[in-house]
Design a protein around this motif. Sequence first.
Motif, PDB file in Angstrom:
ATOM      1  N   VAL A 247       7.471  11.537   4.514  1.00 51.22           N
ATOM      2  CA  VAL A 247       8.808  11.024   3.419  1.00 51.22           C
ATOM      3  C   VAL A 247       8.257  10.500   2.351  1.00 51.22           C
ATOM      4  O   VAL A 247       8.459  10.409   1.447  1.00 51.22           O
ATOM      5  CB  VAL A 247       9.758  10.177   4.379  1.00 51.22           C
ATOM      6  N   ASN A 248       7.235   9.594   2.707  1.00 49.34           N
ATOM      7  CA  ASN A 248       6.837   8.575   1.695  1.00 49.34           C
ATOM      8  C   ASN A 248       5.754   9.227   0.714  1.00 49.34           C
ATOM      9  O   ASN A 248       5.427   8.635  -0.398  1.00 49.34           O
ATOM     10  CB  ASN A 248       6.043   7.242   2.298  1.00 49.34           C
ATOM     11  N   GLY A 249       4.934  10.316   1.170  1.00 57.05           N
ATOM     12  CA  GLY A 249       4.085  10.969   0.218  1.00 57.05           C
ATOM     13  C   GLY A 249       3.005   9.996   0.182  1.00 57.05           C
ATOM     14  O   GLY A 249       2.366   9.231   1.107  1.00 57.05           O
ATOM     15  N   PRO A 250       2.259  10.266  -0.784  1.00 56.72           N
ATOM     16  CA  PRO A 250       0.733   9.465  -0.977  1.00 56.72           C
ATOM     17  C   PRO A 250       1.121   8.036  -1.027  1.00 56.72           C
ATOM     18  O   PRO A 250       2.093   7.475  -1.470  1.00 56.72           O
ATOM     19  CB  PRO A 250       0.427   9.812  -2.544  1.00 56.72           C
ATOM     20  N   THR A 251       0.135   7.262  -0.452  1.00 53.25           N
ATOM     21  CA  THR A 251       0.513   6.123  -0.027  1.00 53.25           C
ATOM     22  C   THR A 251      -0.680   5.180  -1.172  1.00 53.25           C
ATOM     23  O   THR A 251      -1.635   5.897  -1.779  1.00 53.25           O
ATOM     24  CB  THR A 251      -0.001   5.278   1.462  1.00 53.25           C
ATOM     25  N   MET A 252      -0.663   3.815  -1.008  1.00 47.61           N
ATOM     26  CA  MET A 252      -1.523   3.421  -1.901  1.00 47.61           C
ATOM     27  C   MET A 252      -3.017   3.296  -1.374  1.00 47.61           C
ATOM     28  O   MET A 252      -3.920   3.140  -2.302  1.00 47.61           O
ATOM     29  CB  MET A 252      -1.301   1.728  -1.876  1.00 47.61           C
ATOM     30  N   LEU A 253      -3.173   3.930  -0.325  1.00 46.03           N
ATOM     31  CA  LEU A 253      -4.585   4.097   0.147  1.00 46.03           C
ATOM     32  C   LEU A 253      -5.146   5.165  -0.591  1.00 46.03           C
ATOM     33  O   LEU A 253      -6.458   5.151  -0.365  1.00 46.03           O
ATOM     34  CB  LEU A 253      -4.517   4.294   1.784  1.00 46.03           C
ATOM     35  N   ASP A 254      -4.402   5.860  -1.313  1.00 48.24           N
ATOM     36  CA  ASP A 254      -5.011   6.984  -2.095  1.00 48.24           C
ATOM     37  C   ASP A 254      -5.923   6.493  -3.263  1.00 48.24           C
ATOM     38  O   ASP A 254      -6.841   7.190  -3.828  1.00 48.24           O
ATOM     39  CB  ASP A 254      -4.115   7.981  -2.627  1.00 48.24           C
ATOM     40  N   GLY A 255      -5.731   5.262  -3.663  1.00 47.76           N
ATOM     41  CA  GLY A 255      -6.613   4.874  -4.666  1.00 47.76           C
ATOM     42  C   GLY A 255      -7.154   3.338  -4.106  1.00 47.76           C
ATOM     43  O   GLY A 255      -6.241   2.402  -4.512  1.00 47.76           O
ATOM     44  N   HIS A 256      -8.113   3.152  -3.697  1.00 51.20           N
ATOM     45  CA  HIS A 256      -8.518   1.955  -3.286  1.00 51.20           C
ATOM     46  C   HIS A 256      -8.406   0.888  -4.292  1.00 51.20           C
ATOM     47  O   HIS A 256      -9.181   1.105  -5.411  1.00 51.20           O
ATOM     48  CB  HIS A 256      -9.803   1.851  -2.482  1.00 51.20           C
ATOM     49  N   SER A 257      -8.220  -0.422  -4.286  1.00 50.41           N
ATOM     50  CA  SER A 257      -8.322  -1.531  -5.238  1.00 50.41           C
ATOM     51  C   SER A 257      -9.544  -2.224  -5.197  1.00 50.41           C
ATOM     52  O   SER A 257     -10.179  -2.333  -4.247  1.00 50.41           O
ATOM     53  CB  SER A 257      -7.102  -2.354  -5.237  1.00 50.41           C
ATOM     54  N   ASP A 258      -9.820  -2.920  -6.329  1.00 47.21           N
ATOM     55  CA  ASP A 258     -11.101  -3.968  -6.534  1.00 47.21           C
ATOM     56  C   ASP A 258     -10.653  -4.961  -5.280  1.00 47.21           C
ATOM     57  O   ASP A 258      -9.592  -5.394  -5.245  1.00 47.21           O
ATOM     58  CB  ASP A 258     -10.988  -4.179  -7.628  1.00 47.21           C
ATOM     59  N   PRO A 259     -11.718  -5.238  -4.759  1.00 43.58           N
ATOM     60  CA  PRO A 259     -11.749  -6.108  -3.586  1.00 43.58           C
ATOM     61  C   PRO A 259     -11.083  -7.670  -4.263  1.00 43.58           C
ATOM     62  O   PRO A 259     -10.478  -8.395  -3.638  1.00 43.58           O
ATOM     63  CB  PRO A 259     -13.057  -6.359  -2.967  1.00 43.58           C
ATOM     64  N   TYR A 260     -11.632  -7.859  -5.383  1.00 42.74           N
ATOM     65  CA  TYR A 260     -11.255  -9.241  -6.127  1.00 42.74           C
ATOM     66  C   TYR A 260      -9.807  -9.256  -6.194  1.00 42.74           C
ATOM     67  O   TYR A 260      -9.062 -10.078  -6.204  1.00 42.74           O
ATOM     68  CB  TYR A 260     -11.992  -9.259  -7.497  1.00 42.74           C
ATOM     69  N   ASP A 261      -9.216  -7.895  -6.732  1.00 49.38           N
ATOM     70  CA  ASP A 261      -7.823  -7.872  -6.946  1.00 49.38           C
ATOM     71  C   ASP A 261      -6.966  -8.074  -5.901  1.00 49.38           C
ATOM     72  O   ASP A 261      -6.075  -8.828  -5.926  1.00 49.38           O
ATOM     73  CB  ASP A 261      -7.582  -6.413  -7.596  1.00 49.38           C
ATOM     74  N   VAL A 262      -7.377  -7.435  -4.776  1.00 49.64           N
ATOM     75  CA  VAL A 262      -6.650  -7.229  -3.421  1.00 49.64           C
ATOM     76  C   VAL A 262      -6.666  -9.007  -2.993  1.00 49.64           C
ATOM     77  O   VAL A 262      -5.771  -9.511  -2.761  1.00 49.64           O
ATOM     78  CB  VAL A 262      -7.475  -6.650  -2.342  1.00 49.64           C
ATOM     79  N   LEU A 263      -7.887  -9.485  -2.952  1.00 44.03           N
ATOM     80  CA  LEU A 263      -7.887 -10.976  -2.295  1.00 44.03           C
ATOM     81  C   LEU A 263      -6.995 -12.003  -3.196  1.00 44.03           C
ATOM     82  O   LEU A 263      -6.399 -12.523  -2.648  1.00 44.03           O
ATOM     83  CB  LEU A 263      -9.617 -11.268  -2.411  1.00 44.03           C
ATOM     84  N   ILE A 264      -7.082 -11.910  -4.495  1.00 41.31           N
ATOM     85  CA  ILE A 264      -6.548 -12.929  -5.366  1.00 41.31           C
ATOM     86  C   ILE A 264      -5.129 -12.517  -5.332  1.00 41.31           C
ATOM     87  O   ILE A 264      -4.338 -13.392  -5.243  1.00 41.31           O
ATOM     88  CB  ILE A 264      -7.250 -12.880  -6.863  1.00 41.31           C
TER      89      ILE A 264
END
Length: 261
Positions: A68-85
Amino acid sequence: MSPAYKWYAPSFTPGRPVRQGAVGRLGGARRAHGGRLAGPAQGFSAGGAMPTDVVPDYRAVVRRLREVNGPTMLDGHSDPYDVLIATILSQRSRDETTDRVFRALKARWPDVRALSRARVADVDSVIHSIGFHRQKARGVVAAARAVMDRHGGAVPVTKEELMALPMVGPKTAGCVLVYAFGDASAIPVDTHVHRISNRLGWVRTRTPERTEEELERRVPRDLWLDLNSLFVDHGKHVCLPRRPRCGQCPIARWCKRVGVA
Ligand code: SF4
């Protein structure tokens, strides 16, 4: 995690486009949604009727939500700094606010080194429109300094090391592992995952922390990676906190609807 600053619900992830859902405007750059403090799962009722003929089928639910949801955010990993902050900033804040504030912060302090050298007062002035901005300003600067001092500027890759950082608890650590490193060694549990897991009848818990423990005991490990992403989407658009749209729910056949009228 700082014991004085618990939160559980990142659904915001930097870099993701706003998804305008059928219900409301809950987009934002998604993931790490505004968190909530520990409390009973919404809709949870210890005495509520629970159908007994529904057997938890973790694979079927995840498979259907992926369809149903199709591609998830995991299709493009984010910068660790971005995710952490961004995840720290997202506590009890709306996605839209977190997105805007994080982008302003990153524009001025684009990496861990820069943020570690920032004055807390300056960070506070940039993020002042978000809730708990003073606490969060102190927190993100402290976290950046700890990453510099302890890890040479590289966001650590283990849950234990992540959780040793200021303002990083299981949820934040899990989000960094999953969304920055694609590491399925944790299930980040936010308010959506907590609520839906209880409604489905997968767990019967009153806190996100307990939900995480129970999910990690029960759900097959190969399903962990995108469980947060799938449930956050589902929680924003179908299994809403107050009025779940059970009549339109693609996983209704596997749901015990615990606590749902
Ligand atoms: Fe949520 Fe209703 Fe779907 Fe169960 S059937 S997951 S309560 S929307």
